[in-house]
Design an enzyme around this catalytic site. Structure first.
Site, PDB file in Angstrom:
ATOM      1  N   LYS A 153       0.838  -1.183   0.000  1.00 28.53           N
ATOM      2  CA  LYS A 153       0.000   0.000   0.000  1.00 28.53           C
ATOM      3  C   LYS A 153       0.887   1.253   0.000  1.00 28.53           C
ATOM      4  O   LYS A 153       0.591   2.237  -0.628  1.00 28.53           O
ATOM      5  CB  LYS A 153      -0.903  -0.025   1.231  1.00 28.53           C
TER       6      LYS A 153
HETATM    7  N1  GLU Z   1       0.107  -6.516   9.719  1.00 31.24           N
HETATM    8  C1  GLU Z   1       1.173  -7.079   8.945  1.00 31.24           C
HETATM    9  C2  GLU Z   1       1.092  -6.593   7.519  1.00 31.24           C
HETATM   10  O1  GLU Z   1       0.042  -6.159   7.080  1.00 31.24           O
HETATM   11  C3  GLU Z   1       1.154  -8.578   8.941  1.00 31.24           C
HETATM   12  C4  GLU Z   1       1.619  -9.126  10.233  1.00 31.24           C
HETATM   13  C5  GLU Z   1       1.608 -10.635  10.336  1.00 31.24           C
HETATM   14  O2  GLU Z   1       1.005 -11.318   9.498  1.00 31.24           O
HETATM   15  O3  GLU Z   1       2.202 -11.112  11.283  1.00 31.24           O
HETATM   16  O4  GLU Z   1       2.084  -6.646   6.821  1.00 31.24           O
END
Ligand code: GLU
Length: 311
Positions: free
Chosen positions: A244
């Site tokens: 993003k």
């Molecule tokens: N929130 C993280 C991301 O969108 C992923 C974290 C995870 O899968 O441990 O990259």
């Protein structure tokens, strides 16, 4: 922490944990699809967690847009969505336990000081240990760091095989509460994976280098270590991960099958043409029936054209 007892532990509970920093794009669709199919093919559960612990990076409306897109793509998740913004008390409890046990310490170092004095490592600057034995006189605590040991952390990735990282040499004592008071991703993800009873983590290989830090925290907090599978990430022609932040185009929830089939092909599977033009339910049935980790490319990244979903 919920006490589930040995008999209540599900054989498989997976999750998808997007950060609401923008709409769902191809790279996050791949992680959502793989984590969901791996769970469903194993007869397991699949949970969602909105990783909005870092409110400074959150884009208003993105969390809802991601959930709407997942719904339009036909994803079905179990239970309520967990939001990290409501989890501060649990993170605080974990932080206090680590501090009380002497596993964590306050740190006064500024980012600028570390940029100037700390060696770069594969995961950023390697903390040189400045405040490890106590704050230098006259300095105020900013962040909280957890101590690492001078020992290799090993784990078996279900796709990439044996992994090893020497936290002391490659990362150093790392931040679990940031200077701005926010809890760090590494702490939040460990506390939440345990709270949600996650047994299997399937996510992009950009997080492969974070896993040893998470395993270290799990051990210090007495939490179980899930099994890990790190997927290839989609990169552009310059080798930069589609994200993003780098402006990857969102996937079009109005054409769910095009994007889902592109994601499944990216994951090494070959859905027949009729599955990619028929009802959404047929796609899901086929994908769950045919899911196989053996078909996944054993690579950390794969280059994709600008909008793979449009092919
Ligand atoms: N929130 C993280 C991301 O969108 C992923 C974290 C995870 O899968 O441990 O990259």
């Amino acid at each position: 922490m919920t006490d589930r007892g040995p008999d209540a532990t599900p054989p498989y509970r997976g999750r998808f944990a997007p950060s609401p920093t923008g709409p769902l794009h191809f790279g996050s669709l791949v992680a959502a699809l793989a984590s969901c199919l791996d769970a469903r093919a194993a007869g397991g559960e699949w949970l969602l967690r909105m990783e909005d612990v870092d409110r400074t990076r959150e884009v208003p409306g993105a969390a809802d847009a991601i959930l709407r897109a997942l719904d339009a793509f036909g994803f079905e998740w179990d239970g309520p969505v967990m939001y990290q913004q409501h989890r501060a008390p649990a993170y605080r409890t974990a932080l206090e336990r680590l501090l009380a046990a002497g596993h964590a310490f306050p740190c006064a170092c500024t980012r600028r000081e570390l940029e100037a004095h700390a060696r770069p490592g594969p995961e950023g600057r390697i903390y040189p240990g400045t405040c490890r034995e106590g704050l230098p006189s006259g300095r105020e605590a900013r962040a909280v760091r957890v101590r690492v040991e001078d020992a290799a952390v090993r784990f078996q990735d279900r796709l990439l095989g044996p992994q090893v990282q020497d936290l002391a040499a490659e990362v150093g004592d790392f931040v679990i509460r940031r200077g701005d008071g926010l809890f760090a991703y590494q702490l939040a993800v460990v506390v939440d994976d345990a709270e949600q009873g996650i047994t299997h983590v399937v996510r992009g290989s950009d997080l492969l280098g974070s896993t040893p830090r998470q395993i270290h925290l799990q051990r210090l907090l007495g939490l179980p270590t899930p099994r890990y599978l790190h997927l290839p990430v989609a990169v552009d022609t310059r080798g930069v991960k589609l994200s993003k932040q780098t402006g990857a185009p969102p996937v079009d929830p109005k054409r769910p099958l095009a994007a889902l089939c592109a994601a499944l092909r990216f994951l090494g599977h070959a859905p027949p043409a009729e599955i990619c033009s028929g009802p959404l339910d047929d796609f899901w049935r086929w994908a769950i029936d045919h899911w196989s980790v053996d078909r996944l490319p054993r690579r950390k990244s794969i280059e994709v054209s600008e909008s793979p979903a449009a092919r």
